[in-house]
Design an enzyme around this catalytic site. Sequence first.
Site, mmCIF file in Angstrom:
data_model
loop_
_atom_site.group_PDB
_atom_site.id
_atom_site.type_symbol
_atom_site.label_atom_id
_atom_site.label_comp_id
_atom_site.label_asym_id
_atom_site.label_seq_id
_atom_site.Cartn_x
_atom_site.Cartn_y
_atom_site.Cartn_z
ATOM 1 N N HIS A 98 -11.509 1.989 2.961
ATOM 2 C CA HIS A 98 -10.074 2.095 2.692
ATOM 3 C C HIS A 98 -9.358 0.857 3.191
ATOM 4 O O HIS A 98 -9.666 0.359 4.284
ATOM 5 C CB HIS A 98 -9.487 3.330 3.378
ATOM 6 C CG HIS A 98 -10.097 4.602 2.892
ATOM 7 N ND1 HIS A 98 -9.790 5.132 1.666
ATOM 8 C CD2 HIS A 98 -11.035 5.398 3.434
ATOM 9 C CE1 HIS A 98 -10.511 6.222 1.479
ATOM 10 N NE2 HIS A 98 -11.284 6.413 2.534
ATOM 11 N N ARG A 148 -2.043 7.605 9.029
ATOM 12 C CA ARG A 148 -1.069 7.949 7.986
ATOM 13 C C ARG A 148 -0.828 9.462 7.949
ATOM 14 O O ARG A 148 -1.034 10.147 8.939
ATOM 15 C CB ARG A 148 -1.557 7.379 6.645
ATOM 16 C CG ARG A 148 -1.687 5.838 6.688
ATOM 17 C CD ARG A 148 -2.103 5.253 5.361
ATOM 18 N NE ARG A 148 -1.082 5.497 4.340
ATOM 19 C CZ ARG A 148 -1.267 5.284 3.043
ATOM 20 N NH1 ARG A 148 -2.442 4.826 2.611
ATOM 21 N NH2 ARG A 148 -0.304 5.532 2.187
ATOM 22 N N PRO A 169 -8.614 5.586 -8.275
ATOM 23 C CA PRO A 169 -7.333 5.604 -8.975
ATOM 24 C C PRO A 169 -6.240 4.779 -8.310
ATOM 25 O O PRO A 169 -6.111 4.765 -7.089
ATOM 26 C CB PRO A 169 -6.953 7.091 -8.997
ATOM 27 C CG PRO A 169 -7.773 7.719 -7.931
ATOM 28 C CD PRO A 169 -9.031 6.927 -7.842
ATOM 29 N N ASN A 170 -5.491 4.119 -9.157
ATOM 30 C CA ASN A 170 -4.297 3.326 -8.806
ATOM 31 C C ASN A 170 -4.614 1.984 -8.155
ATOM 32 O O ASN A 170 -3.719 1.164 -7.972
ATOM 33 C CB ASN A 170 -3.329 4.128 -7.913
ATOM 34 C CG ASN A 170 -2.795 5.351 -8.619
ATOM 35 O OD1 ASN A 170 -2.280 5.237 -9.724
ATOM 36 N ND2 ASN A 170 -2.956 6.518 -8.024
ATOM 37 N N ALA A 230 -7.193 8.308 -3.606
ATOM 38 C CA ALA A 230 -6.738 9.653 -3.226
ATOM 39 C C ALA A 230 -7.805 10.722 -3.448
ATOM 40 O O ALA A 230 -7.751 11.800 -2.832
ATOM 41 C CB ALA A 230 -5.473 10.001 -4.005
ATOM 42 N N GLU A 285 -17.901 4.457 2.408
ATOM 43 C CA GLU A 285 -16.512 4.734 1.999
ATOM 44 C C GLU A 285 -15.599 3.713 2.666
ATOM 45 O O GLU A 285 -15.669 3.536 3.883
ATOM 46 C CB GLU A 285 -16.142 6.147 2.457
ATOM 47 C CG GLU A 285 -14.716 6.550 2.127
ATOM 48 C CD GLU A 285 -14.361 7.919 2.711
ATOM 49 O OE1 GLU A 285 -15.150 8.874 2.563
ATOM 50 O OE2 GLU A 285 -13.285 8.019 3.323
ATOM 51 N N ARG A 302 2.726 -3.529 -5.849
ATOM 52 C CA ARG A 302 3.653 -2.674 -5.098
ATOM 53 C C ARG A 302 3.045 -2.352 -3.729
ATOM 54 O O ARG A 302 1.846 -2.473 -3.532
ATOM 55 C CB ARG A 302 3.904 -1.361 -5.851
ATOM 56 C CG ARG A 302 4.602 -1.552 -7.182
ATOM 57 C CD ARG A 302 4.782 -0.230 -7.884
ATOM 58 N NE ARG A 302 5.494 0.722 -7.034
ATOM 59 C CZ ARG A 302 5.453 2.057 -7.201
ATOM 60 N NH1 ARG A 302 4.735 2.577 -8.166
ATOM 61 N NH2 ARG A 302 6.121 2.848 -6.400
ATOM 62 N N ASN A 321 -14.213 2.638 -2.642
ATOM 63 C CA ASN A 321 -12.888 3.095 -2.239
ATOM 64 C C ASN A 321 -12.462 4.167 -3.235
ATOM 65 O O ASN A 321 -12.012 3.845 -4.344
ATOM 66 C CB ASN A 321 -11.870 1.948 -2.229
ATOM 67 C CG ASN A 321 -10.514 2.416 -1.717
ATOM 68 O OD1 ASN A 321 -10.258 3.621 -1.600
ATOM 69 N ND2 ASN A 321 -9.638 1.471 -1.409
ATOM 70 N N TYR A 355 -0.918 -1.957 1.452
ATOM 71 C CA TYR A 355 -2.203 -2.284 0.826
ATOM 72 C C TYR A 355 -2.479 -3.785 0.707
ATOM 73 O O TYR A 355 -3.529 -4.178 0.192
ATOM 74 C CB TYR A 355 -2.271 -1.641 -0.567
ATOM 75 C CG TYR A 355 -2.171 -0.124 -0.516
ATOM 76 C CD1 TYR A 355 -3.111 0.620 0.197
ATOM 77 C CD2 TYR A 355 -1.144 0.555 -1.164
ATOM 78 C CE1 TYR A 355 -3.027 2.003 0.262
ATOM 79 C CE2 TYR A 355 -1.053 1.939 -1.106
ATOM 80 C CZ TYR A 355 -1.994 2.650 -0.397
ATOM 81 O OH TYR A 355 -1.910 4.013 -0.338
#
Length: 143
Positions: free
Chosen positions: A100, A107, A10-11, A77, A98, A18, A74, A23
């Site tokens: 990221h 974070r 997601p996203n 969230a 996995e 942004r 990836n 990112y």
Amino acid sequence: MTKVLLLHGPNLNLLGTREPEVYGSMTLYDINAEIIKFGAKQGVEVRAQQSNHEGGLIDALHEARHWADGVVFNPGAYTHTSVALRDAISAIALPVVEVHLSNVHAREPFRHKSLLAPVCVGQISGFGWRSYQLGLQGIMGII
Ligand code: CA2
């Protein structure tokens, strides 16, 4: 020919629009193009998909059983929340790495925990778009 699913959660379709400080400035299209090109140089066919929905990601993992040798994933969230994705990764019996973009361990504390990492072959975090390249190299070694 070895085939790998490059799966984004997601996203991540908003990449490049942004939060470039977190990112990076590449779009998802740019990242996919780089990883598909990198894979082709190594003799690996990479097919990219993205979904903002948990069920869509589960369906993509299930379908990958029929054509892919491994998955670079990836989960966004959902990494930190999804028992359903964990069960899907366990169920498909394909190697999943996995990845990221950001260093999730540097974070907020809620990002330090991954429900998925224990059922993945490994986790790569913090190298920006190159996390995907490192993930592909890792999965190729395992395949
Ligand atoms: O660092 C990563 O790759 C993450 O998987 C990204 C997720 C985050 O929830 C994970 O903890 C770590 C968030 C993706 C959000 O993507 C955006 C893209 C552009 C603008 C805003 C958000």
